[in-house]
Design an enzyme around this catalytic site. Structure first.
Site, PDB file in Angstrom:
ATOM      1  N   CYS B 453       0.941  -1.304  -0.028  1.00  0.00           N
ATOM      2  CA  CYS B 453       0.158   0.142   0.188  1.00  0.00           C
ATOM      3  C   CYS B 453       0.847   1.343  -0.124  1.00  0.00           C
ATOM      4  O   CYS B 453       0.882   2.202  -0.803  1.00  0.00           O
ATOM      5  CB  CYS B 453      -0.823  -0.069   1.175  1.00  0.00           C
ATOM      6  N   GLU B 455       4.239   1.016   1.691  1.00  0.00           N
ATOM      7  CA  GLU B 455       5.711   0.789   2.231  1.00  0.00           C
ATOM      8  C   GLU B 455       6.587   1.272   1.212  1.00  0.00           C
ATOM      9  O   GLU B 455       6.772   0.965   0.091  1.00  0.00           O
ATOM     10  CB  GLU B 455       5.791  -0.532   2.478  1.00  0.00           C
TER      11      GLU B 455
END
Lengths: 310, 823
Positions: B453, B455
């Site tokens: 998402c 990171e």
């Protein structure tokens, strides 16, 4: 702390809305501060809550569940419930204390209009400074007629200037030149309504002379202000070929370059109901933006920066 | 050669950079084929892995895993779809989800038995399975029952883990039944040097090893496994070359030429350095595909695709080998390959990861190590491919910075307009300092890309899963803090408190009670996840992916043993906004305005704000709590509490070490992240009413976004509030969902204003990430009512996009509810 603090705290006005991320009128990202009270009575007005100078309590019938709790909440006993469940407020007893608004579980009651100091308003406006800086936006003082609260509007504009915030004002211009200039001298862009180009038409919304409006517009331009002519186009009032010709004529005479045509819409209708105000244009159809295209093209052909908004 | 054929193009109706976007007939046919394909569970990999495990029972774990991987790649069913230019998929079915029995099969068998649902009867993310596959899967179960990663994890878990899961306060189950993923390997080196280079490095290390030295002795199995796994991938590519030649025999002239080209490419890469753009694109695809086969982790990403491939692209363009349109056709082929990928996880976990999503990112934009804008032709081409394919996967990630090309920024909004929140936007202005703050040198921090998402990872140098460990449910932690540590729903008390809402004397006492619960549960979450990581090291090892991350080969150990240069791990925070909103509401209503007592509030919460016999009534108290200041309105009263509590939480997480600490990597610490995926819905279902006015069972706030419906002052105030959070501490990634009306994205002055809002959020407020949903609530409701007409309707969930219609209804409702508050 600053020399200006005292006056900013002392001068108050009645404000009925502060709208951030206002992106439809004027340059960049703006915060619109709506001042309550107007000296015209345009029947198409989409902000009827702006017209009266005093605060008003409104009931949104579509949200109200007719639970009747507000009847008990009201300290003045001004609210009662009718047989059909409808809640009515006795305006004579109501002191606009706001208790019913605060406690209504559905948020169906709304108090339009709050007395605020320049300091309180400018603090809210300043919150979005970073957005103004990046987009070329700023504060727009709107109404009602801002120049009817001349001291407050003027101080608000000055307060914004002291904070390096761009200032625009929306006005219908039907005020004495002294009042107009008291505010306008601190304003960068003026969005000036042109509702009628004939005295007969203007008499339907005002008992002041149209000449006064035109004269104010002229003087603003002469004094170096950037004036944008804003023309609400309302069927049955000014939706005529002659009016568009007059718009071009006026703008040409006065040296105004920017013209916005605003198409009539019904979006303000629900507010009339919530304020128990009569609305005369219920049957009137919206004007489609496409319908105004030929007039926009005509204005562009004559050398104006014309657009369609509203 | 010519890949792009203009005839019979299909107009998509989308506009990109002032031109209408078209799909070639090839792409449109493939896309339709895949959209209509039913997701299927496949037993091929599971059976092959079982055979290999049975045969190699005594091998060291790295070698055992490598041999199993090799056995799969050499024997799995393969196919090439008509028209494909880029080849390689997870199996012979169109959309095929393999099973990973070495992690866990209990849930597979339970679901096949209808507990809680048969795969084809799930409320969302459904799968079908053939009788034969089901029979195969049931047959191998006896070998794996009690002999899998899950069982090995359960064996070492403290009893608290299960209690915390029952309360839904922390949950790491998905790590026990799933693999790691969440990284980008050194794809640039694969493209430029080929897998043979990795094999040679391993061989050289093996030659040097002094096996009499115990420290060197233990390196041997991993180094052997590098040779096996990389060799197996090359062998798989050659199988595809053979198949392409076979298919070419019966193909028409045009297709024959294409298939022979495919054969030539697959014969050469990924073993050797790519000689062309086509070869580089295919090599990278083979790596991504085979990483998916090694374990069932997701978020295996492509990194800075525009930077990795630009030299290959320019060389071919300059030589006249391909055109922009040809390159676009190849990248679109990769996008459809990614859409084809599926991994099935248990229904319980699917609720938190809804939408058939593998969270694989293509990162574009950003800057180089000298701060120069990195935008190039491929940055635009990747966005263009998304505008043409317009499906929920892959995830496109734009790296924003203060000197970004305006053209690229506005081109991104052309794609945002299409829907689905693509591309998500990430700001270098925060990510780079956040990584530097954790110890990554500037030169590598600047080269981060996005996985999963939000990171950030340094490609090819960092252990996977920089966030994406256990979930931490802050809604529940607030609830526990208000109830003396006791969970009203289950009656469980894990960390006894010092009081409850009826006894707290002041705000500080309540705040400290909250902190005490946070300390306890963050420690428990780290304990759980470190234990799981240790079991992954011992029982899964992941030798293939480790081979492609520096310095695993040089150190002779896998990532989980400390092979990577950088190493961080992060939990997933859920319901962050509910913390500040709840604390602020009690502070204001009870302690300052004294409208009601703490005891009255406690009773109202216990009775879900529904008790009509009290004065004030439950609904009246709920109204007071809802009217208290809420995060997302640029109101410092609540934002101060949000920032302070959030900073505390972040610092608490960063106190802990990963299992790799002191074993080689820089870092070796835990780091915060606010990526909640779709878990705000199931975790909210487990929470009672909260003091912020939220009722029992309702979804929690997603990610670090304001609680939906409570940010009532418009987008500028909302983003300013979020921008106050100390994002530089959130090196695991901060996530923000915003909703705008589709009209705000129409080209013109209005769009410029929206772009300026985002610019201000990133540049002035140091916002970290934003994803923009633009679909209207009406459209979503229509899609809910007539799903068959909206098969390709995309929405942004949380850090990723999903096709809307296959989602569980509860999540659909949550998305509609959030969308209704668009500006």
């Amino acid at each position: 702390m600053f020399w200006s603090d005292k006056i900013e705290q002392e001068v108050h006005g009645v404000v009925f809305n502060i709208e951030k991320y206002h992106v439809h009128d004027g340059e960049g990202i703006r915060t619109n501060v709506f001042l309550k009270g107007c000296n015209l009575w345009c029947p198409w007005c989409c902000n009827p809550e702006s017209q009266a100078f005093e605060p008003q309590i409104a009931v949104h019938e579509n949200i109200c569940t007719r639970c009747g709790l507000c009847v008990g909440y009201c300290p003045q006993g001004a609210i009662s419930q009718q047989e059909d469940g409808r809640v009515v407020t006795d305006k004579k007893k109501c002191t606009l204390c706001g208790v019913c608004e605060e406690r209504c579980l559905q948020s169906a009651r709304e108090l339009y209009g709050e007395e605020m100091s320049v300091a309180e308003v400018i603090a809210k406006v300043e919150q979005d400074s970073a957005y103004y800086k990046n987009s070329g936006g700023g504060l727009t003082i709107s109404g009602g007629e801002p120049c009817m609260q001349v001291k407050f509007a003027s101080e608000l504009a000055q307060a914004a200037r002291r904070r390096y915030i761009h200032v625009a004002m929306e006005t219908a211009g039907a005020v004495p030149w002294e009042d107009m200039w008291e505010v306008a001298q601190y304003v960068d862009d003026i969005l000036f309504d042109m509702k009628f180009s004939d005295d007969e038409g203007f008499a339907k919304v005002s008992n002041l002379p149209l000449e006064m409006v035109k004269e104010n517009m002229k003087k603003l331009v002469e004094n170096g202000k950037h004036v944008i002519m804003r023309c609400p186009i309302i069927p049955g009032y000014n939706y005529t070929p002659e009016h568009f010709d007059n718009i071009a004529k006026w703008a040409g005479e006065l040296g105004i370059k920017d013209i916005d045509l605003l198409a009539f819409h019904q979006l303000g209708k629900y507010k009339y109901d919530s304020l128990e105000m009569g609305y005369g244009l219920t049957e009137q159809k919206d004007i489609k933006k496409e319908d105004l295209e030929p007039y926009k093209e005509m204005l562009i052909a004559k050398g104006f920066n014309a657009g369609i908004g509203g | 050669m010519k890949y792009y054929l203009e005839q019979d193009n299909i107009k998509t109706g989308n506009t990109f950079m002032d031109r209408e976007v078209v799909r070639s007939k090839r792409m449109d046919t493939l896309r339709n084929l895949l959209i209509d394909a039913t997701p299927m569970i496949d037993s091929d990999r599971a059976c092959l892995v079982t055979e290999a495990y049975k045969k190699n029972l005594s091998e060291p774990i790295e070698v055992k895993r490598a041999l199993a991987f090799e056995h799969v790649l050499k024997n799995m069913k393969i196919n090439i779809l008509d028209g494909e230019l880029i080849v390689g998929s997870l199996g012979s079915k169109l959309r095929c989800a393999p099973i990973f029995p070495e992690f866990n099969m209990d849930w597979v068998i339970e679901e096949l038995d209808g507990k809680p649902f048969r795969p084809e009867d799930r409320p969302g993310d459904r799968y079908e399975i053939t009788e034969e596959d089901e029979k195969n899967i049931r047959e191998i179960y006896s070998f794996w029952k009690g002999n899998d990663h899950y069982s090995r994890c359960q064996a070492v878990m403290p009893k608290e883990t299960e209690l915390a899961k029952q309360m839904a306060v922390t949950d790491s189950e998905w790590l026990m039944i799933g693999g790691d993923g969440h990284l980008t390997v050194d794809l640039k080196m694969v493209a430029e040097k080929g897998l043979n280079h990795f094999i040679e490095k391993a061989e050289a290390r093996l030659k040097e090893l002094d096996l009499s030295d115990p420290d060197q002795m233990v390196q041997r199995p991993f180094l052997e496994s590098v040779k096996i796994t990389c060799g197996a991938v090359i062998a798989l590519a050659k199988r595809y070359a053979d198949l392409a030649r076979e298919q070419a025999k019966t193909a028409d002239a045009v297709r024959k030429e294409e298939l022979l080209k495919v054969a030539e490419v697959c014969e050469y890469v990924p073993g050797n350095p790519a000689r062309s753009f086509h070869e580089a694109v295919q090599a990278l695809w083979f790596i991504n595909l085979t990483l998916q086969i090694e374990n069932n982790g997701h978020s295996i990403s492509f990194g800075r695709y525009d930077q990795t491939l630009i030299d290959f692209y320019r060389k071919d363009i300059d030589a006249g080998v391909i055109t922009y349109e040809d390159a676009l056709e190849l990248v679109e082929c990769v996008f459809l390959k990614m859409y084809q990928l599926l991994k099935v996880i248990s229904w319980d976990n699917t609720k938190a990861f809804a939408g058939y999503q593998l969270f694989q990112n293509f990162t574009v934009g950003g800057q180089d190590k000298n701060g120069k804008d990195s935008t190039n032709e491929l940055s635009f081409l990747v966005l263009h491919a998304q505008a043409a394919i317009a499906l929920n996967t892959p995830s496109i990630s734009l790296r924003y910075h203060n000197r970004i090309s305006e053209r690229l920024l506005f081109a991104s909004f052309d794609v945002v307009r299409i829907g689905g929140g693509q591309p998500a936007m990430y700001s270098d202005e925060v990510y780079i300092p956040a990584l530097v703050n954790r110890g990554i040198p500037w030169e590598d921090a600047v080269n981060y890309s996005i996985v999963g998402c939000v990171e950030a990872i340094v490609e090819g140098k960092q252990t996977g899963r920089p966030n994406g460990a256990g979930f931490v449910n802050f809604g529940k932690i607030v609830e526990l803090a208000m109830n003396n540590g006791s969970d009203p729903k289950t009656g469980i008390t894990m960390k006894k408190g010092t009081g409850d809402l009826s006894t707290f004397k002041d705000f500080d006492e309540m705040y400290e009670a909250f902190k005490e619960q946070v300390r306890y549960f963050l420690k428990l979450q780290v304990t759980n996840d470190n234990l799981i990581d240790r079991q992954t090291e011992l029982g899964i090892a992941d030798p293939y992916v480790s081979a492609l991350v520096h310095d695993c080969i040089a150190r002779g150990k896998v990532m989980k043993a400390g092979g990577a240069i950088y190493d961080y791990a992060g939990p997933l925070y859920v319901g962050v906004a509910n913390i500040g909103n709840s604390l602020a509401a009690v502070k204001k209503v009870v302690f300052e305005d004294k409208k009601i007592t703490g005891a009255q509030l406690k009773h109202a919460i216990d009775t879900n704000y529904e008790d009509m016999t009290t004065s004030p009534t439950g609904p009246e108290i709920q109204k007071m709590m809802l009217d208290a200041p809420k995060y997302g309105n640029d109101d410092d009263y609540v934002d101060d509490i949000m920032v302070d509590s959030f900073r505390f939480v972040c610092e608490e997480t960063a106190k802990y070490h990963t299992t790799r600490h002191g074993r080689g990597p820089i870092g070796g610490t835990w780091q915060p992240s606010t990526s909640s995926v779709s878990s705000n819905v199931p975790m909210g279902q487990a929470c009672g009413a909260t003091p912020d006015g939220r009722k029992a069972g309702e979804p929690l706030a997603d990610t670090s976004s304001p609680m939906h419906g409570t940010d009532t002052h418009g987008i500028t105030s909302s983003l300013k509030s979020v921008g106050k959070l100390p994002t530089v501490l959130v090196s695991g990634g901060q996530l923000l969902n915003i909703k705008v009306m589709p009209a705000s994205l129409e080209p013109g002055p209005g769009l410029k204003k929206l772009v300026d809002v985002i610019r201000t959020y990133f540049s002035d407020f140091k916002g970290m990430h934003v994803q923009i949903n633009s679909v209207s609530a009406e459209t979503l409701k229509s899609a809910q009512a007539s799903p068959s007409e909206y098969k390709d309707l995309m929405v942004r969930v949380a850090g990723y996009s999903a096709l809307f219609t296959p989602l569980d209804k509860a999540l659909q409702d949550d998305i509609i509810e959030r969308t209704e508050h668009a500006v």
